[in-house]
Motif scaffolding. Structure first.
Motif, mmCIF file in Angstrom:
data_model
loop_
_atom_site.group_PDB
_atom_site.id
_atom_site.type_symbol
_atom_site.label_atom_id
_atom_site.label_comp_id
_atom_site.label_asym_id
_atom_site.label_seq_id
_atom_site.Cartn_x
_atom_site.Cartn_y
_atom_site.Cartn_z
ATOM 1 N N ASP A 1 7.256 17.061 1.436
ATOM 2 C CA ASP A 1 7.075 16.607 -0.545
ATOM 3 C C ASP A 1 8.082 16.127 -1.503
ATOM 4 O OD1 ASP A 1 5.123 17.121 -2.773
ATOM 5 O OD2 ASP A 1 6.564 18.454 -3.634
ATOM 6 N N ARG A 2 9.208 16.812 -0.745
ATOM 7 C CA ARG A 2 10.456 16.692 -1.320
ATOM 8 C C ARG A 2 11.110 14.596 -0.969
ATOM 9 N NH1 ARG A 2 16.837 19.446 -0.806
ATOM 10 N NH2 ARG A 2 18.038 17.675 -2.416
ATOM 11 N N LEU A 3 11.063 14.647 0.338
ATOM 12 C CA LEU A 3 11.033 12.908 0.959
ATOM 13 C C LEU A 3 9.810 11.818 -0.649
ATOM 14 C CD1 LEU A 3 12.985 10.973 2.049
ATOM 15 C CD2 LEU A 3 11.389 11.212 3.643
ATOM 16 N N ILE A 4 8.614 12.707 0.315
ATOM 17 C CA ILE A 4 7.481 11.515 -1.234
ATOM 18 C C ILE A 4 8.227 10.970 -2.482
ATOM 19 C CG2 ILE A 4 5.206 12.195 -1.822
ATOM 20 C CD1 ILE A 4 4.822 13.200 1.010
ATOM 21 N N ARG A 5 8.239 12.491 -2.541
ATOM 22 C CA ARG A 5 8.472 12.315 -4.383
ATOM 23 C C ARG A 5 10.023 11.373 -4.396
ATOM 24 N NH1 ARG A 5 6.838 15.967 -7.817
ATOM 25 N NH2 ARG A 5 5.251 17.090 -6.821
ATOM 26 N N LYS A 6 11.220 11.697 -3.852
ATOM 27 C CA LYS A 6 12.408 10.692 -3.561
ATOM 28 C C LYS A 6 11.556 9.259 -3.628
ATOM 29 C CE LYS A 6 16.591 9.490 -3.547
ATOM 30 N NZ LYS A 6 17.393 10.306 -4.648
ATOM 31 N N ILE A 7 11.392 8.848 -2.507
ATOM 32 C CA ILE A 7 10.368 7.797 -2.246
ATOM 33 C C ILE A 7 9.395 6.977 -3.973
ATOM 34 C CG2 ILE A 7 8.619 6.250 -0.865
ATOM 35 C CD1 ILE A 7 9.178 7.793 1.188
ATOM 36 N N ARG A 8 8.826 7.619 -4.086
ATOM 37 C CA ARG A 8 7.728 7.439 -5.260
ATOM 38 C C ARG A 8 9.542 7.431 -6.580
ATOM 39 N NH1 ARG A 8 2.274 10.424 -4.279
ATOM 40 N NH2 ARG A 8 1.332 9.027 -3.390
ATOM 41 N N THR A 9 10.307 8.140 -6.651
ATOM 42 C CA THR A 9 11.013 7.698 -7.624
ATOM 43 C C THR A 9 12.054 6.717 -7.612
ATOM 44 O OG1 THR A 9 11.804 9.983 -7.497
ATOM 45 C CG2 THR A 9 12.768 9.575 -8.448
ATOM 46 N N VAL A 10 12.238 5.903 -5.804
ATOM 47 C CA VAL A 10 13.557 5.333 -5.838
ATOM 48 C C VAL A 10 12.661 3.830 -5.977
ATOM 49 C CG1 VAL A 10 14.851 3.889 -4.268
ATOM 50 C CG2 VAL A 10 14.843 6.314 -5.025
ATOM 51 N N ARG A 11 11.334 4.013 -5.474
ATOM 52 C CA ARG A 11 10.331 2.429 -4.756
ATOM 53 C C ARG A 11 10.986 2.040 -4.471
ATOM 54 N NH1 ARG A 11 6.115 4.591 -7.845
ATOM 55 N NH2 ARG A 11 4.968 3.353 -7.142
ATOM 56 N N PRO A 12 11.394 2.297 -3.167
ATOM 57 C CA PRO A 12 12.037 1.405 -2.521
ATOM 58 C C PRO A 12 11.356 -0.498 -1.988
ATOM 59 C CG PRO A 12 11.424 2.876 -1.043
ATOM 60 C CD PRO A 12 10.812 3.376 -2.348
ATOM 61 N N ASP A 13 11.844 -1.617 -2.358
ATOM 62 C CA ASP A 13 11.424 -2.542 -1.050
ATOM 63 C C ASP A 13 11.702 -1.575 0.107
ATOM 64 O OD1 ASP A 13 10.846 -4.331 -3.648
ATOM 65 O OD2 ASP A 13 12.553 -3.811 -4.329
ATOM 66 N N ILE A 14 12.723 -1.415 0.510
ATOM 67 C CA ILE A 14 13.156 -1.332 2.064
ATOM 68 C C ILE A 14 13.526 0.174 2.485
ATOM 69 C CG2 ILE A 14 15.575 -2.298 3.811
ATOM 70 C CD1 ILE A 14 15.326 -5.034 2.216
ATOM 71 N N ILE A 15 13.475 0.184 3.478
ATOM 72 C CA ILE A 15 14.116 2.257 3.990
ATOM 73 C C ILE A 15 14.751 1.669 5.031
ATOM 74 C CG2 ILE A 15 12.935 3.984 4.526
ATOM 75 C CD1 ILE A 15 10.796 3.830 2.676
ATOM 76 N N LEU A 16 15.781 2.251 4.846
ATOM 77 C CA LEU A 16 16.757 1.573 6.231
ATOM 78 C C LEU A 16 17.239 3.096 7.107
ATOM 79 C CD1 LEU A 16 19.451 -0.269 5.507
ATOM 80 C CD2 LEU A 16 17.397 -0.948 6.386
ATOM 81 N N THR A 17 16.392 3.715 7.860
ATOM 82 C CA THR A 17 16.442 4.900 8.626
ATOM 83 C C THR A 17 16.203 4.529 10.139
ATOM 84 O OG1 THR A 17 15.715 6.768 8.564
ATOM 85 C CG2 THR A 17 13.929 5.483 9.209
ATOM 86 N N HIS A 18 15.844 6.312 11.316
ATOM 87 C CA HIS A 18 16.375 5.788 12.566
ATOM 88 C C HIS A 18 15.121 4.826 13.459
ATOM 89 C CE1 HIS A 18 20.159 8.162 12.506
ATOM 90 N NE2 HIS A 18 19.285 8.846 11.375
ATOM 91 N N ASP A 19 15.943 4.777 14.849
ATOM 92 C CA ASP A 19 14.418 3.473 15.363
ATOM 93 C C ASP A 19 13.700 4.481 15.255
ATOM 94 O OD1 ASP A 19 13.193 1.557 16.265
ATOM 95 O OD2 ASP A 19 14.471 2.251 18.421
#
Lengths: 246, 246, 246, 246, 246, 246
Positions: free
Chosen positions: E102-120
């Motif tokens: 839930d926290r990460l979904i909120r973070k994504i919806r707050t930042v509203r990124p065009d790009i997410i970088l994470t592990h493969d």
């Protein structure tokens, strides 16, 4: 040299370590290696069909029966160190808890193996989800045991050991690829005897007896060494890393 | 033991064997192995861009230059037996004729190698079709050399040897997977010097110098042996087949 | 229904069709199918090691011997239509010329098979380049036979037939995956007898006898039908396409 | 920017470039790109089933018909530079000679494309061996065109261009994976009209019309851009390499 | 245009984002992009071997140390928005709870990124199970953040953004394939300085410094652009989807 | 024969079984098969974007709406046995508890299906983590239902049934490969009508209508049967195992 090696075998169910690595275990013990086996479950729910056919079978009676069989097989293979963790199976994944993780990390740090044998992680067993869960779990615990920050009072961090994966029952459909083929000719009779402790699974006795021939054929073909009659095969979790090409 | 080994290296172009296996070759020679190298082409068309930039370059001048460079590099690595078959390249496939096949089968039956090193056959080089053609061709010749019905007057059939594949330039895109990582720390300086014979390809000198570090890092990580500083990696054409897990 | 089927088997060498599909062939013939076999080569160079060990063996004597063996095996399987194209082998690829292509397209258009059995094209045989070359060649000819613009006087275009691939010797290393498992219990004895015509390759008789058990085990496991004792497996070149899930 | 791009399209048969990249071609031309098309064969043997059904069809009449159709389609797409090399097909591989290689290298060095569009090389067309042969051939020629030592009088070496692969007819079975999805909404009508030049293959007109919808759906889903109605997809021979993530 | 982009980086441990994407982050910030970093754990148990070697190290002291290092590195890269979620690691999977989801979904919806970088997520890290768990988790959260029915008071649904995967340490064994190669020449010095904040992992500083050269070499080779000296590579979770071929 | 078959369909969300197997379900019911459907969730969070756009939508209103739509669609397909388990979705994995596992095992042992249709397990859905979780979960439950030691009072162990996987939305990116293509021509209109119950997802109605054409095209091409107009495709969890090649 085999005699200097410490080996930890982690078997999902009561007989996996025998069908899939009984020859290699017997050979390593015969040559002086220090071999430890952890049997995570008796396979009461998933690998005891024949026992359940008996009139009046209960969880307790099946457990007794599987314990008896596997103890006898272990003896024949020369195994002195074997532990039965008696987890539920089918499914096993929900019981591979953080507590069991801690226990396996401690076991690894106690045995300090050069080699871990367990289920294959490169492929995916087409018929046995427990095997997949155990492969992943043992792999994770090995990585964690090697990490200095994973602290277990009184037990030191291990160094990167080698991991090898058992053959699943249906190899091609499970994407199993042999990485190492091991000659078990000198202990073949022992393996056959150990397998015969599981009389309820007589079709598997034939199956893994013939598979030893099949891998023996591959061993001769690939090595050119005609004295190899019987074999076992394992997948490699990691590449060979050493001083010369093998 | 390295010293008892016979090794045949088959290199598509003039410098491939140096960039990709120079350390392993030097190490094997240092420890007494019998190493033979066949360089199929000078890479005049495909791997001599720098030479062609020189004013007035001709096929002859480029050939001379590549021969000189590679001869010097071979010397530094300690190679005593090297042959230049001077095939055209880019593309090389049309020149891997039945006559050349016969020649390579005879070479294999003359050297009688325990180990053949050549280009990777498990993957597919993303940038160099010659490497793919050579990998397939050497593999086929090795199978045929081992077959009793392929008759070469005066030269006996060989036994199944081991084949290993070189790292391509762009490993991941070429589906290259290291099967064996070999420590080359003790001969690293030799390899660097040998590479420096190819001054026209200075960016490759840096590239393969750093790659030796990278494989050294992987060697330490996977083996736990901290004395491994530099490495080379090879794919296995076949699984390890022998008496113990390695 | 098997009895309405026309089957074309294309075998690279003299015994491939027996080891790899002898049971399926015998079963189809027993139930009334129309089976035709093309043996592209006698495997004189590549698959006759035992024959070459005989004192004074020559190409002619080996050819005679292989012809005799395979003719006898074909008879035991009940095959009435078999042709020997007597191509060189090891390597066979250079002899799969446009003339042979034309001949195979004509053969396909004459037999008009519902099913073609040949070597596996999904994987890559790790030990036998001829098998790979034949798989690709037969596939190409089947596509071309189905094409109206590929004109063969007096022989009409075929419709898309089904193609299946033989098991290679080392399945996992050759990326072979069984697509269909066929029960051969009722003709198992015939297959064993047919295999015994190749006494010089006695280790293969055991190998493929045991493999029939292994595939029988898989058949029972996957179908739930306990009457399946022996089996053969094939890869599918195409998905199943029809009126219901099978 | 599209308008600065030079594009070379290499099509195995007469209509491949239309079904598989007609939208992208039309769009690039519309925005000012310089597009060149090489049609290697008319697909007389392999892709003209409907034409051969006509009473009295001959190689000449089919060729005429295909030439007429494809010329009209090219016009509709706005293609000004198109060449017909009139190679035989089904199979095409034997006609991709060293002479044709030289011709294609010269073509590449004359056009000096930023982008080459041709058949997919990452997968393997399950139904069309010509497509596989052409993909490999074009790839090889592109590498050779970029090599300074491959000398063509009067034509300078090219720089590494980008290569993209067409969608095959049966994508999943041919291991095709879209690497880039291109919006063709603004030229969709042109593509439909161009496809309608091939009335004999009316089922393909429907097929590739619906495929444009399907890729449009994927485009919207992956980009979030709801204005994309129709699309085409291509595999990448190489990763994206540039200044920012795209 | 980089300057209009919003980027969210999700890093499993304290230094992952620096080794694997420090150059790209610095470049994006330099050109005006809005970059946010979430560090899920400090890697106290799994990635702090050097810190644990210090006399008297405790969880608190290691946490302090890692926080200090990574804060300094982030500053050097120009990162203004960084959060430390301080989850346990080795293993991290049990702590990626529904609350953290839930926290990460909120973070994504707050930042509203065009790009997410994470592990493969395309491959499987051969040495680091946490990386695999995080890749899957971030992917799932991104899908859920884009779904209208996943309700987070006051935060609107996001649109499909692009996801890219970090290079793992042992790329080939982890089935990592570069999908995009990004030039980081102009910020290379910054990345080197940022890496130097992690002095305890000095071997990794060399490793990722050389890897920047290696990817620079690949960038030049694939793009033909000789000004690219240093690079980073990422896998694509999705194909490129847009208006032209890139 | 279809009429003797018992089929269990397990659908992650409210409409999956319609888009992906509605034709096959309708055909099986029409010919007398006994078909049971379990809908694990209504897809309230993940597959109801359109419903959430309505003014004042709530979990309850969306649930009502999805229930109504799917009930109507099921009726059109002729489904008499359908259950809605109403699990949360997006993510669904945390709700696939041991209690739900027990419930599904009991369901399997009650229905005793010859065939289970569910989400694809061979590949990995690129856009829908719930589908992956359900595929794995149903597979596990099927294995456990077949195991005698997994005891469910009053319900006997099942025999190995066949499992087939639905097409995901983006097939190639999800590594979906058709194993079986099923003609649905005679029930196509029914499927179209059933899909029209989900008016909020009108773009999917077009998508899966066109996909039926596309699979019809593949069916004709692969079977040679020109009467097949519309199709559906499924992956096989296991090879075909039976009495003849199909």
């Amino acid at each position: 040299m085999i005699k200097d090696k410490k080996v930890l075998v982690v078997s999902a169910h009561a007989a996996d370590y025998v069908w899939r690595s009984g020859g290699t275990i017997a050979k390593y013990i015969k040559h002086g290696a220090d071999v430890h086996v952890v049997v995570l479950s008796f396979g009461i729910r998933g690998e005891s069909a024949a026992q359940w056919k008996k009139e009046g079978a209960t969880y307790e009676s099946v457990r007794e029966n599987r314990l008896e069989e596997t103890t006898k097989a272990a003896e024949i293979l020369g195994i002195k160190n074997i532990e039965f963790w008696d987890l539920p199976d089918y499914p096993m994944a929900p019981y591979l808890t953080e507590e069991i993780r801690d226990r396996l990390i401690r076991k690894i740090r106690t045995v300090r193996p050069d080699i871990i044998l367990t289920h294959d992680r490169n492929g995916k067993d087409i018929l046995n989800p427990d095997h997949n869960a155990v492969a992943e779990f043992v792999f994770e615990c090995s990585i964690q045991a090697n990490s200095r920050g994973v602290i277990t009072e009184g037990l030191a961090t291990t160094k990167q050991m080698r991991l090898f994966g058992f053959e699943p029952h249906q190899t091609e459909l499970s994407q199993f690829v042999p990485g190492e083929l091991i000659d078990i000719t000198e202990v073949y009779e022992q393996k056959v005897q150990a397998m015969q402790c599981f009389q309820a699974q007589h079709h598997l006795i034939q199956y893994y007896t013939e598979r030893a021939n099949l891998r023996g054929n591959h061993l001769r073909r690939i090595s050119g060494n005609q004295s190899y009659k019987y074999g076992e095969s394992f997948s490699n979790f990691f590449p060979v890393a050493g001083e010369e090409l093998v």
